[in-house]
Design a protein around this motif. Structure first.
Motif, PDB file in Angstrom:
ATOM      1  N   MET A  50       2.174  -4.761  44.136  1.00 44.88           N
ATOM      2  CA  MET A  50       2.535  -4.222  45.449  1.00 44.88           C
ATOM      3  C   MET A  50       4.033  -4.399  45.684  1.00 44.88           C
ATOM      4  O   MET A  50       4.599  -5.435  45.335  1.00 44.88           O
ATOM      5  CB  MET A  50       1.749  -4.924  46.552  1.00 44.88           C
ATOM      6  N   ILE A  51       4.669  -3.383  46.253  1.00 44.70           N
ATOM      7  CA  ILE A  51       6.090  -3.446  46.586  1.00 44.70           C
ATOM      8  C   ILE A  51       6.218  -3.945  48.018  1.00 44.70           C
ATOM      9  O   ILE A  51       5.755  -3.296  48.953  1.00 44.70           O
ATOM     10  CB  ILE A  51       6.743  -2.056  46.438  1.00 44.70           C
ATOM     11  N   GLY A  52       6.830  -5.093  48.203  1.00 44.53           N
ATOM     12  CA  GLY A  52       6.931  -5.684  49.526  1.00 44.53           C
ATOM     13  C   GLY A  52       8.301  -5.576  50.164  1.00 44.53           C
ATOM     14  O   GLY A  52       8.433  -5.698  51.381  1.00 44.53           O
ATOM     15  N   ARG A  53       9.340  -5.320  49.344  1.00 36.73           N
ATOM     16  CA  ARG A  53      10.697  -5.242  49.879  1.00 36.73           C
ATOM     17  C   ARG A  53      11.568  -4.435  48.934  1.00 36.73           C
ATOM     18  O   ARG A  53      11.398  -4.494  47.718  1.00 36.73           O
ATOM     19  CB  ARG A  53      11.284  -6.639  50.067  1.00 36.73           C
ATOM     20  N   LEU A  54      12.484  -3.666  49.513  1.00 37.31           N
ATOM     21  CA  LEU A  54      13.444  -2.903  48.720  1.00 37.31           C
ATOM     22  C   LEU A  54      14.851  -3.229  49.202  1.00 37.31           C
ATOM     23  O   LEU A  54      15.116  -3.256  50.398  1.00 37.31           O
ATOM     24  CB  LEU A  54      13.219  -1.396  48.879  1.00 37.31           C
ATOM     25  N   THR A  55      15.749  -3.469  48.255  1.00 33.02           N
ATOM     26  CA  THR A  55      17.168  -3.613  48.568  1.00 33.02           C
ATOM     27  C   THR A  55      17.932  -2.665  47.666  1.00 33.02           C
ATOM     28  O   THR A  55      17.826  -2.734  46.436  1.00 33.02           O
ATOM     29  CB  THR A  55      17.649  -5.050  48.340  1.00 33.02           C
ATOM     30  N   GLY A  56      18.661  -1.766  48.277  1.00 35.66           N
ATOM     31  CA  GLY A  56      19.390  -0.784  47.495  1.00 35.66           C
ATOM     32  C   GLY A  56      20.311   0.030  48.379  1.00 35.66           C
ATOM     33  O   GLY A  56      20.615  -0.352  49.505  1.00 35.66           O
ATOM     34  N   VAL A  57      20.741   1.156  47.853  1.00 35.91           N
ATOM     35  CA  VAL A  57      21.673   2.031  48.556  1.00 35.91           C
ATOM     36  C   VAL A  57      20.904   3.127  49.279  1.00 35.91           C
ATOM     37  O   VAL A  57      20.006   3.744  48.708  1.00 35.91           O
ATOM     38  CB  VAL A  57      22.674   2.652  47.563  1.00 35.91           C
ATOM     39  N   LEU A  58      21.253   3.353  50.534  1.00 38.06           N
ATOM     40  CA  LEU A  58      20.643   4.428  51.303  1.00 38.06           C
ATOM     41  C   LEU A  58      21.215   5.755  50.805  1.00 38.06           C
ATOM     42  O   LEU A  58      22.345   6.111  51.122  1.00 38.06           O
ATOM     43  CB  LEU A  58      20.929   4.234  52.792  1.00 38.06           C
ATOM     44  N   ALA A  59      20.429   6.468  50.004  1.00 37.65           N
ATOM     45  CA  ALA A  59      20.926   7.673  49.340  1.00 37.65           C
ATOM     46  C   ALA A  59      20.701   8.939  50.155  1.00 37.65           C
ATOM     47  O   ALA A  59      21.546   9.837  50.163  1.00 37.65           O
ATOM     48  CB  ALA A  59      20.275   7.819  47.968  1.00 37.65           C
ATOM     49  N   GLU A 108      25.558   3.068  52.030  1.00 38.44           N
ATOM     50  CA  GLU A 108      25.599   1.623  52.277  1.00 38.44           C
ATOM     51  C   GLU A 108      24.314   0.963  51.770  1.00 38.44           C
ATOM     52  O   GLU A 108      23.279   1.598  51.634  1.00 38.44           O
ATOM     53  CB  GLU A 108      25.767   1.352  53.773  1.00 38.44           C
ATOM     54  N   ARG A 109      24.400  -0.343  51.534  1.00 39.50           N
ATOM     55  CA  ARG A 109      23.230  -1.081  51.075  1.00 39.50           C
ATOM     56  C   ARG A 109      22.330  -1.432  52.255  1.00 39.50           C
ATOM     57  O   ARG A 109      22.801  -1.686  53.368  1.00 39.50           O
ATOM     58  CB  ARG A 109      23.644  -2.359  50.334  1.00 39.50           C
ATOM     59  N   VAL A 110      21.043  -1.463  51.978  1.00 40.71           N
ATOM     60  CA  VAL A 110      20.073  -1.735  53.031  1.00 40.71           C
ATOM     61  C   VAL A 110      18.895  -2.493  52.438  1.00 40.71           C
ATOM     62  O   VAL A 110      18.566  -2.326  51.260  1.00 40.71           O
ATOM     63  CB  VAL A 110      19.594  -0.411  53.689  1.00 40.71           C
ATOM     64  N   THR A 111      18.287  -3.337  53.252  1.00 39.83           N
ATOM     65  CA  THR A 111      17.060  -4.036  52.862  1.00 39.83           C
ATOM     66  C   THR A 111      15.948  -3.621  53.806  1.00 39.83           C
ATOM     67  O   THR A 111      16.111  -3.681  55.032  1.00 39.83           O
ATOM     68  CB  THR A 111      17.235  -5.564  52.905  1.00 39.83           C
ATOM     69  N   LEU A 112      14.834  -3.180  53.242  1.00 33.80           N
ATOM     70  CA  LEU A 112      13.691  -2.746  54.034  1.00 33.80           C
ATOM     71  C   LEU A 112      12.438  -3.453  53.550  1.00 33.80           C
ATOM     72  O   LEU A 112      12.260  -3.690  52.355  1.00 33.80           O
ATOM     73  CB  LEU A 112      13.495  -1.231  53.912  1.00 33.80           C
ATOM     74  N   PHE A 113      11.552  -3.788  54.492  1.00 34.83           N
ATOM     75  CA  PHE A 113      10.265  -4.395  54.170  1.00 34.83           C
ATOM     76  C   PHE A 113       9.226  -3.273  54.107  1.00 34.83           C
ATOM     77  O   PHE A 113       9.187  -2.404  54.981  1.00 34.83           O
ATOM     78  CB  PHE A 113       9.899  -5.435  55.222  1.00 34.83           C
ATOM     79  N   THR A 114       8.418  -3.291  53.068  1.00 35.32           N
ATOM     80  CA  THR A 114       7.575  -2.127  52.788  1.00 35.32           C
ATOM     81  C   THR A 114       6.085  -2.431  52.811  1.00 35.32           C
ATOM     82  O   THR A 114       5.653  -3.577  52.658  1.00 35.32           O
ATOM     83  CB  THR A 114       7.936  -1.533  51.413  1.00 35.32           C
ATOM     84  N   HIS A 115       5.331  -1.364  52.997  1.00 38.09           N
ATOM     85  CA  HIS A 115       3.869  -1.414  52.925  1.00 38.09           C
ATOM     86  C   HIS A 115       3.422  -0.253  52.055  1.00 38.09           C
ATOM     87  O   HIS A 115       3.747   0.903  52.336  1.00 38.09           O
ATOM     88  CB  HIS A 115       3.241  -1.294  54.318  1.00 38.09           C
ATOM     89  N   PHE A 116       2.679  -0.561  51.005  1.00 39.91           N
ATOM     90  CA  PHE A 116       2.196   0.457  50.066  1.00 39.91           C
ATOM     91  C   PHE A 116       0.788   0.871  50.463  1.00 39.91           C
ATOM     92  O   PHE A 116      -0.113   0.041  50.572  1.00 39.91           O
ATOM     93  CB  PHE A 116       2.208  -0.110  48.650  1.00 39.91           C
ATOM     94  N   SER A 117       0.614   2.156  50.717  1.00 42.18           N
ATOM     95  CA  SER A 117      -0.673   2.688  51.170  1.00 42.18           C
ATOM     96  C   SER A 117      -1.254   3.618  50.111  1.00 42.18           C
ATOM     97  O   SER A 117      -0.568   4.533  49.631  1.00 42.18           O
ATOM     98  CB  SER A 117      -0.489   3.450  52.487  1.00 42.18           C
ATOM     99  N   VAL A 118      -2.509   3.390  49.758  1.00 37.34           N
ATOM    100  CA  VAL A 118      -3.191   4.218  48.761  1.00 37.34           C
ATOM    101  C   VAL A 118      -4.432   4.828  49.388  1.00 37.34           C
ATOM    102  O   VAL A 118      -5.249   4.130  49.989  1.00 37.34           O
ATOM    103  CB  VAL A 118      -3.596   3.392  47.524  1.00 37.34           C
ATOM    104  N   SER A 119      -4.564   6.154  49.273  1.00 39.14           N
ATOM    105  CA  SER A 119      -5.751   6.845  49.761  1.00 39.14           C
ATOM    106  C   SER A 119      -6.235   7.788  48.665  1.00 39.14           C
ATOM    107  O   SER A 119      -5.639   7.864  47.577  1.00 39.14           O
ATOM    108  CB  SER A 119      -5.434   7.639  51.034  1.00 39.14           C
ATOM    109  N   GLU A 120      -7.293   8.525  48.937  1.00 36.46           N
ATOM    110  CA  GLU A 120      -7.821   9.458  47.944  1.00 36.46           C
ATOM    111  C   GLU A 120      -6.818  10.553  47.609  1.00 36.46           C
ATOM    112  O   GLU A 120      -6.804  11.067  46.495  1.00 36.46           O
ATOM    113  CB  GLU A 120      -9.111  10.097  48.466  1.00 36.46           C
ATOM    114  N   ASN A 121      -5.983  10.917  48.580  1.00 40.48           N
ATOM    115  CA  ASN A 121      -5.095  12.058  48.396  1.00 40.48           C
ATOM    116  C   ASN A 121      -3.625  11.706  48.194  1.00 40.48           C
ATOM    117  O   ASN A 121      -2.826  12.584  47.863  1.00 40.48           O
ATOM    118  CB  ASN A 121      -5.205  12.995  49.609  1.00 40.48           C
TER     119      ASN A 121
END
Length: 210
Positions: free
Chosen positions: A1-10, A43-56
């Motif tokens: 599971m991806i819980g956090r991303l730190t990178g460049v806002l593209a 610019e660089r940014v840190t975001l907290f994430t939630h990974f959602s999985v469904s049938e589609n």
């Protein structure tokens, strides 16, 4: 599971964002209350994430802070509330504002959000009051009201492009195209926002009960 991303806002096309993490682009969806707080493109940014999985679909949702992500996770546990509606709710109201409405039993404040009818609003109040009873609600200044001047991350857009981007964001959040066009046209005449995020904020605010 991806819980956090730190990178460049593209890229930023509300509610979609593209975060470049060491050359890998992660496409995420974020509520407007988080997008208002983002820095400029590049610019660089840190975001907290939630990974959602469904049938589609497999979708990654991103939030500027952990509290918003926690509230989102509470929301999608409510019967009839999926990730899209959870995103719309957190776009229309800040976390503290939503929590106060729930704890005060103010279901009428929720029905203006697209997808939230009277029954859904009442269900949100009933099912979430226990979950949110210990939530600390601090009377802070709205980040939505200050971000326009602090985060000049959208320079160079023409008025027509800004209006088109704002309308597209409202449609993505669940509003009908005609409704989105109407409210954006009204707000753009009443105010002179310099960024589409500010135009979206004003439009969403105008559609909620006082």
């Amino acid at each position: 599971m991806i819980g956090r991303l730190t990178g460049v806002l593209a890229e930023k096309q509300p509610p979609f964002l593209l975060i470049d993490v060491n050359g890998v682009g992660y496409e995420v969806q974020a509520p407007m209350t988080s997008i208002y707080q983002l820095p400029a493109l590049g610019e660089r940014v840190t975001l907290f994430t939630h990974f959602s999985v469904s049938e589609n679909a497999q979708q990654l949702f991103a939030f500027k802070d952990k509290d918003d992500r926690l509230l989102f996770r509470h929301l999608i546990k409510v019967s009839g509330v999926g990730p899209k509606l959870g995103l719309a709710i957190l776009s229309g109201m800040e976390a503290n504002e939503f929590v106060q409405a729930v704890l005060n039993g103010e279901s009428t404040r929720l029905v203006k959000i697209p997808g939230v009818g009277k029954k859904t609003a009442e269900r949100l109040v009933v099912e979430m009051q226990d979950r949110l009873k210990d939530w600390s609600v601090a009377p802070t200044e709205s980040s939505q009201d200050t971000s326009a001047s602090e985060n000049p991350g959208q320079q160079g857009l023409s008025q027509n492009d800004m209006i088109a981007e704002a309308e597209s964001a409202l449609v993505a959040l669940g509003y009908k195209p005609t409704e989105a066009a109407k409210v954006i046209a009204r707000v753009s005449k009443e105010h002179t926002p310099s960024r589409s995020e500010e135009l979206i904020r004003l439009a969403l605010k105008s559609m909620l009960p006082a």
